[in-house]
Scaffold this motif. Structure first.
Motif, short mmCIF file in Angstrom:
data_model
loop_
_atom_site.label_atom_id
_atom_site.label_comp_id
_atom_site.label_asym_id
_atom_site.label_seq_id
_atom_site.Cartn_x
_atom_site.Cartn_y
_atom_site.Cartn_z
N ARG A 22 -34.25 -43.08 -33.92
CA ARG A 22 -34.46 -43.00 -32.59
C ARG A 22 -33.47 -43.94 -31.60
O ARG A 22 -32.83 -43.16 -30.53
CB ARG A 22 -35.95 -43.57 -31.87
N ASP A 23 -33.16 -44.75 -32.41
CA ASP A 23 -31.97 -45.69 -31.66
C ASP A 23 -30.59 -44.89 -31.62
O ASP A 23 -29.84 -44.85 -30.96
CB ASP A 23 -31.95 -46.93 -32.21
N TYR A 24 -30.47 -44.53 -32.78
CA TYR A 24 -29.19 -43.58 -33.24
C TYR A 24 -29.03 -42.39 -32.17
O TYR A 24 -28.11 -42.16 -31.67
CB TYR A 24 -29.34 -43.14 -34.77
N SER A 25 -30.33 -41.82 -31.98
CA SER A 25 -30.00 -40.55 -31.23
C SER A 25 -29.85 -40.89 -29.67
O SER A 25 -28.93 -40.29 -29.15
CB SER A 25 -31.36 -39.73 -31.21
N SER A 26 -30.50 -41.95 -29.17
CA SER A 26 -30.26 -42.38 -27.98
C SER A 26 -28.94 -43.07 -27.55
O SER A 26 -28.16 -42.79 -26.72
CB SER A 26 -31.61 -43.00 -27.26
N TYR A 27 -28.87 -44.15 -28.44
CA TYR A 27 -27.69 -45.20 -28.08
C TYR A 27 -26.32 -44.47 -28.46
O TYR A 27 -25.45 -44.50 -27.77
CB TYR A 27 -27.95 -46.30 -28.92
N TYR A 28 -26.59 -44.11 -29.72
CA TYR A 28 -25.14 -43.58 -30.39
C TYR A 28 -24.72 -42.21 -30.12
O TYR A 28 -23.72 -41.73 -29.75
CB TYR A 28 -24.95 -43.89 -31.70
N LEU A 29 -25.78 -41.18 -30.06
CA LEU A 29 -25.44 -39.75 -29.85
C LEU A 29 -25.52 -39.37 -28.30
O LEU A 29 -25.36 -38.42 -27.86
CB LEU A 29 -26.39 -38.86 -30.70
N GLU A 33 -34.54 -39.37 -27.92
CA GLU A 33 -34.71 -40.31 -28.95
C GLU A 33 -35.26 -39.39 -30.17
O GLU A 33 -35.02 -39.82 -31.21
CB GLU A 33 -35.73 -41.17 -28.70
N ASN A 34 -35.62 -38.15 -29.79
CA ASN A 34 -35.98 -37.40 -31.10
C ASN A 34 -35.03 -36.26 -31.46
O ASN A 34 -35.33 -35.52 -32.35
CB ASN A 34 -37.40 -36.65 -30.77
N TYR A 35 -33.85 -36.48 -31.00
CA TYR A 35 -32.53 -35.51 -31.22
C TYR A 35 -32.46 -35.41 -32.65
O TYR A 35 -32.24 -34.22 -33.37
CB TYR A 35 -31.54 -35.89 -30.47
N ALA A 36 -32.20 -36.61 -33.50
CA ALA A 36 -31.80 -36.51 -34.94
C ALA A 36 -32.93 -35.98 -35.74
O ALA A 36 -32.64 -35.08 -36.68
CB ALA A 36 -31.42 -38.03 -35.35
N CYS A 37 -34.07 -36.14 -35.36
CA CYS A 37 -35.39 -35.62 -36.17
C CYS A 37 -35.39 -34.26 -36.02
O CYS A 37 -35.57 -33.31 -36.95
CB CYS A 37 -36.68 -36.39 -35.64
N LEU A 38 -35.04 -33.71 -35.03
CA LEU A 38 -35.24 -32.13 -34.63
C LEU A 38 -34.16 -31.44 -35.19
O LEU A 38 -34.16 -30.38 -35.40
CB LEU A 38 -35.27 -32.04 -33.14
N ARG A 39 -32.76 -32.03 -35.09
CA ARG A 39 -31.62 -31.31 -35.61
C ARG A 39 -31.89 -31.37 -37.23
O ARG A 39 -31.49 -30.17 -37.82
CB ARG A 39 -30.48 -32.19 -35.27
N GLY A 40 -32.44 -32.12 -37.90
CA GLY A 40 -32.73 -32.26 -39.31
C GLY A 40 -31.70 -32.09 -40.01
O GLY A 40 -30.44 -32.88 -39.72
N ALA A 48 -22.89 -34.14 -29.31
CA ALA A 48 -23.21 -35.35 -29.92
C ALA A 48 -22.42 -36.06 -30.62
O ALA A 48 -22.19 -37.42 -30.59
CB ALA A 48 -24.44 -35.15 -30.96
N LEU A 49 -21.39 -35.42 -31.20
CA LEU A 49 -20.33 -36.00 -32.30
C LEU A 49 -19.37 -36.70 -31.22
O LEU A 49 -18.84 -38.01 -31.43
CB LEU A 49 -19.89 -35.35 -33.01
N ILE A 50 -18.92 -36.27 -30.08
CA ILE A 50 -18.12 -36.68 -29.20
C ILE A 50 -18.63 -38.07 -28.49
O ILE A 50 -17.79 -38.88 -28.21
CB ILE A 50 -17.72 -35.39 -28.06
N ASN A 51 -20.04 -37.98 -28.27
CA ASN A 51 -20.56 -39.18 -27.71
C ASN A 51 -20.50 -40.23 -28.67
O ASN A 51 -20.48 -41.34 -28.45
CB ASN A 51 -22.25 -38.84 -27.20
N LEU A 52 -20.93 -39.92 -29.84
CA LEU A 52 -20.81 -40.73 -30.96
C LEU A 52 -19.39 -41.48 -31.25
O LEU A 52 -19.20 -42.77 -31.15
CB LEU A 52 -21.22 -40.36 -32.39
N PHE A 53 -18.41 -40.59 -31.00
CA PHE A 53 -17.03 -41.16 -31.05
C PHE A 53 -16.83 -42.11 -29.82
O PHE A 53 -16.24 -43.31 -30.36
CB PHE A 53 -15.84 -40.18 -31.15
N GLY A 54 -17.21 -41.73 -28.79
CA GLY A 54 -17.00 -42.74 -27.62
C GLY A 54 -17.58 -43.76 -27.69
O GLY A 54 -16.91 -45.17 -27.62
N ARG A 55 -18.96 -44.15 -28.44
CA ARG A 55 -19.63 -45.17 -28.32
C ARG A 55 -19.00 -46.12 -29.51
O ARG A 55 -18.75 -47.23 -29.44
CB ARG A 55 -21.04 -44.96 -28.82
N LEU A 56 -18.61 -45.50 -30.55
CA LEU A 56 -18.02 -46.24 -31.81
C LEU A 56 -16.38 -46.70 -31.34
O LEU A 56 -16.38 -48.00 -31.55
CB LEU A 56 -17.69 -45.55 -33.01
#
Length: 78
Positions: A22-29, A33-40, A48-56
């Motif tokens: 949930r934290d990974y989905s909302s904060y990093y991606l 909050e349920n995004y990572a679970c739904l993507r499986g 989402a990867l672009i958002n992750l890149f920006g956060r990191l």
């Protein structure tokens, strides 16, 4: 595209950067909050990867950000 790509959630969790999907989905991606679970097994979308890149990058985790950039540019997703 295979499911054997880079597993970014587990990489961040091992480093203590996220405590849950949930934290990974909302904060990093930057997604719901349920995004990572739904993507499986499909892994994060390009957006989402672009958002992750920006956060990191913002948090100065440059090696992880480079791995995400590689996944964005050459299609290896986890």
């Amino acid at each position: 595209m295979t499911n054997a790509g880079i597993d970014f959630y587990h990489q961040l969790a091992r480093r203590g950067l996220t405590s849950s999907q949930r934290d990974y989905s909302s904060y990093y991606l930057g997604m719901a909050e349920n995004y990572a679970c739904l993507r499986g097994d499909r892994g994060p979308s390009e957006r989402a990867l672009i958002n992750l890149f920006g956060r990191l990058w913002e948090e100065r985790h440059f090696i992880l950000a480079a791995r995400v950039a590689w996944a964005i540019l050459w299609g290896e997703r986890g």
